[in-house]
Design an enzyme around this catalytic site. Structure first.
Site, PDB file in Angstrom:
ATOM      1  N   TYR A  52      -7.124 -12.303 -24.535  1.00 32.31           N
ATOM      2  CA  TYR A  52      -6.576 -11.332 -25.494  1.00 32.31           C
ATOM      3  C   TYR A  52      -6.666  -9.901 -24.965  1.00 32.31           C
ATOM      4  O   TYR A  52      -5.837  -9.062 -25.322  1.00 32.31           O
ATOM      5  CB  TYR A  52      -7.223 -11.504 -26.879  1.00 32.31           C
ATOM      6  CG  TYR A  52      -6.728 -12.774 -27.537  1.00 32.31           C
ATOM      7  CD1 TYR A  52      -5.469 -12.820 -28.139  1.00 32.31           C
ATOM      8  CD2 TYR A  52      -7.469 -13.948 -27.491  1.00 32.31           C
ATOM      9  CE1 TYR A  52      -4.975 -13.988 -28.691  1.00 32.31           C
ATOM     10  CE2 TYR A  52      -6.994 -15.131 -28.043  1.00 32.31           C
ATOM     11  CZ  TYR A  52      -5.743 -15.149 -28.637  1.00 32.31           C
ATOM     12  OH  TYR A  52      -5.256 -16.320 -29.168  1.00 32.31           O
ATOM     13  N   HIS A 105      -0.664 -13.297 -38.747  1.00 33.60           N
ATOM     14  CA  HIS A 105      -1.501 -13.929 -37.720  1.00 33.60           C
ATOM     15  C   HIS A 105      -2.487 -12.938 -37.089  1.00 33.60           C
ATOM     16  O   HIS A 105      -3.008 -13.193 -36.008  1.00 33.60           O
ATOM     17  CB  HIS A 105      -0.628 -14.570 -36.634  1.00 33.60           C
ATOM     18  CG  HIS A 105       0.085 -15.804 -37.099  1.00 33.60           C
ATOM     19  ND1 HIS A 105       1.112 -16.397 -36.392  1.00 33.60           N
ATOM     20  CD2 HIS A 105      -0.081 -16.569 -38.204  1.00 33.60           C
ATOM     21  CE1 HIS A 105       1.547 -17.476 -37.060  1.00 33.60           C
ATOM     22  NE2 HIS A 105       0.846 -17.586 -38.161  1.00 33.60           N
ATOM     23  N   CYS A 116     -20.050 -10.831 -40.225  1.00 27.51           N
ATOM     24  CA  CYS A 116     -20.032 -10.120 -41.517  1.00 27.51           C
ATOM     25  C   CYS A 116     -18.622  -9.760 -41.990  1.00 27.51           C
ATOM     26  O   CYS A 116     -18.464  -9.219 -43.084  1.00 27.51           O
ATOM     27  CB  CYS A 116     -20.904  -8.863 -41.447  1.00 27.51           C
ATOM     28  SG  CYS A 116     -20.142  -7.469 -40.577  1.00 27.51           S
ATOM     29  N   GLY A 171      13.834 -14.382 -34.316  1.00 28.81           N
ATOM     30  CA  GLY A 171      13.059 -14.649 -33.103  1.00 28.81           C
ATOM     31  C   GLY A 171      11.861 -15.540 -33.310  1.00 28.81           C
ATOM     32  O   GLY A 171      10.803 -15.315 -32.711  1.00 28.81           O
ATOM     33  N   ALA A 215      17.967 -10.595 -29.779  1.00 31.82           N
ATOM     34  CA  ALA A 215      17.608  -9.786 -30.952  1.00 31.82           C
ATOM     35  C   ALA A 215      18.113  -8.346 -30.843  1.00 31.82           C
ATOM     36  O   ALA A 215      18.516  -7.765 -31.850  1.00 31.82           O
ATOM     37  CB  ALA A 215      16.092  -9.803 -31.135  1.00 31.82           C
TER      38      ALA A 215
HETATM   39  P1  OAD Z   1       7.937 -19.050 -30.199  1.00 28.60           P
HETATM   40  O1  OAD Z   1       7.631 -18.688 -28.793  1.00 28.60           O
HETATM   41  O2  OAD Z   1       7.574 -20.401 -30.683  1.00 28.60           O
HETATM   42  O3  OAD Z   1       9.488 -18.884 -30.463  1.00 28.60           O
HETATM   43  C1  OAD Z   1      10.195 -17.733 -30.073  1.00 28.60           C
HETATM   44  C2  OAD Z   1      11.655 -17.908 -30.477  1.00 28.60           C
HETATM   45  O4  OAD Z   1      12.321 -16.716 -30.132  1.00 28.60           O
HETATM   46  C3  OAD Z   1      12.383 -19.066 -29.793  1.00 28.60           C
HETATM   47  O5  OAD Z   1      13.090 -19.820 -30.761  1.00 28.60           O
HETATM   48  C4  OAD Z   1      13.348 -18.365 -28.837  1.00 28.60           C
HETATM   49  O6  OAD Z   1      14.600 -19.021 -28.743  1.00 28.60           O
HETATM   50  C5  OAD Z   1      13.547 -17.029 -29.528  1.00 28.60           C
HETATM   51  N1  OAD Z   1      13.867 -15.928 -28.601  1.00 28.60           N
HETATM   52  C6  OAD Z   1      13.438 -15.744 -27.321  1.00 28.60           C
HETATM   53  N2  OAD Z   1      13.938 -14.611 -26.812  1.00 28.60           N
HETATM   54  C7  OAD Z   1      14.698 -14.047 -27.796  1.00 28.60           C
HETATM   55  C8  OAD Z   1      15.478 -12.864 -27.889  1.00 28.60           C
HETATM   56  N3  OAD Z   1      15.587 -12.006 -26.863  1.00 28.60           N
HETATM   57  N4  OAD Z   1      16.123 -12.619 -29.055  1.00 28.60           N
HETATM   58  C9  OAD Z   1      16.030 -13.477 -30.098  1.00 28.60           C
HETATM   59  N5  OAD Z   1      15.314 -14.605 -30.076  1.00 28.60           N
HETATM   60  C10 OAD Z   1      14.639 -14.896 -28.947  1.00 28.60           C
HETATM   61  O7  OAD Z   1       7.253 -17.910 -31.099  1.00 28.60           O
HETATM   62  P2  OAD Z   1       6.904 -17.879 -32.651  1.00 28.60           P
HETATM   63  O8  OAD Z   1       7.909 -18.647 -33.442  1.00 28.60           O
HETATM   64  O9  OAD Z   1       6.671 -16.470 -32.997  1.00 28.60           O
HETATM   65  O10 OAD Z   1       0.545 -18.148 -33.457  1.00 28.60           O
HETATM   66  O11 OAD Z   1       5.535 -18.651 -32.680  1.00 28.60           O
HETATM   67  C11 OAD Z   1       4.848 -18.779 -33.894  1.00 28.60           C
HETATM   68  C12 OAD Z   1       3.357 -18.769 -33.683  1.00 28.60           C
HETATM   69  O12 OAD Z   1       2.963 -19.769 -32.768  1.00 28.60           O
HETATM   70  C13 OAD Z   1       2.818 -17.506 -33.074  1.00 28.60           C
HETATM   71  O13 OAD Z   1       2.576 -16.486 -34.026  1.00 28.60           O
HETATM   72  C14 OAD Z   1       1.535 -17.934 -32.441  1.00 28.60           C
HETATM   73  C15 OAD Z   1       2.032 -19.201 -31.808  1.00 28.60           C
HETATM   74  O14 OAD Z   1       1.157 -20.089 -31.362  1.00 28.60           O
HETATM   75  C16 OAD Z   1      -0.730 -17.794 -33.224  1.00 28.60           C
HETATM   76  O15 OAD Z   1      -1.128 -17.288 -32.189  1.00 28.60           O
HETATM   77  C17 OAD Z   1      -1.638 -18.089 -34.370  1.00 28.60           C
END
Ligand code: OAD
Length: 228
Positions: A52, A105, A116, A171, A215
């Site tokens: 991180y 998240h 704490c 996204g 996006a």
């Molecule tokens: P993902 O990495 O699963 O999905 C990202 C999405 O963005 C995919 O469907 C891509 O097609 C799309 N994408 C990529 N580039 C793009 C662009 N330039 N414009 C538009 N879309 C684009 O990410 P999340 O759905 O955010 O959780 O993942 C959800 C959660 O899973 C995260 O918050 C994280 C992860 O594990 C935790 O860390 C708790």
């Protein structure tokens, strides 16, 4: 109009931040179980902090893009009440001008005491032995909601979804619940639903409309049409 926007890693991709589900199933060369679960943190806290710390450094070096800025513009339009809920742990929405963003998240910019519950601004480098500034115990952890933990501010999110007239997911791959189910919650109380994503997500068919593209193009176009 009441608008709720859910964003995911795809909105920050064009700012240079990696999305989660790369083709090899790894996240920046780590297994998700190792770096994004309470069990992973217990097994190797130094590795998880290092991971991180790296994400924080990359996020700090990144700049908000045209999609973040367009959502801030939409939020500034007095005709709309816009709630931005993000799964992202970066602060690019805020740096793009948005306010009151719900980080369901968690975020890289705060540290959390596992003993704490105290929160404080995260230093650039965090380590397992860092003492909590309030209780002094060495229980510092990233303020990130890991798999198996409950996302933040779910009551507020549920209220906003219930009042939503328009719901947009931007996204996000729709693989992680509860966020992946927000589209149905919004639709159940009458919201129109739209997905803006680079490619088809696992939830695309549930939306009233799905637009495909980067996006930085889709979001400004969508916002311009809404604010005229
Ligand atoms: P993902 O990495 O699963 O999905 C990202 C999405 O963005 C995919 O469907 C891509 O097609 C799309 N994408 C990529 N580039 C793009 C662009 N330039 N414009 C538009 N879309 C684009 O990410 P999340 O759905 O955010 O959780 O993942 C959800 C959660 O899973 C995260 O918050 C994280 C992860 O594990 C935790 O860390 C708790």
């Amino acid at each position: 109009m009441n608008i709720v926007i859910l964003t995911g890693a795809g909105i920050s991709a064009e700012s240079g931040l990696a999305t989660f589900r790369a083709a090899d199933g790894l996240w920046e060369e780590h297994r998700i179980e190792d770096v994004a679960t309470p069990e992973g943190f217990r097994a190797d806290p130094a590795l998880v902090h290092r991971f991180y710390n790296e994400r924080r450094a990359k996020a700090r070096a990144a700049r908000p893009n045209a999609a973040h800025e367009a959502l801030a513009r939409l939020q500034g339009d007095p005709r709309h009440r816009v709630t931005i809920v993000t799964q992202n742990v970066d602060d690019l929405h805020e740096r793009g001008g948005a306010s009151a963003v719900i980080h369901m998240h968690g975020g890289l910019e705060t540290a959390l005491c596992a003993a704490c519950g105290h929160r404080w601004p995260a230093p650039a480098e965090m380590a397992p032995a860092d003492p909590c500034p309030r209780c002094a115990r060495p229980a510092t952890r990233p303020d990130i909601v890991w798999f198996g933990e409950i996302p933040y501010r779910m009551d507020e999110i549920a209220e906003a979804l219930e009042a939503a007239e328009l719901f947009a997911a931007i996204g996000t791959s729709g693989n992680v619940y509860p966020a992946a189910g927000f589209v149905e919650l919004a639709a159940a109380t009458g919201a129109r639903t739209i997905e803006l994503n680079l490619d088809a997500s696992s939830r695309s068919s549930v939306f009233d409309e799905a637009r495909r593209g980067p996006a930085t193009q889709l979001v400004p176009d969508w916002v311009d049409a809404l604010i005229g």
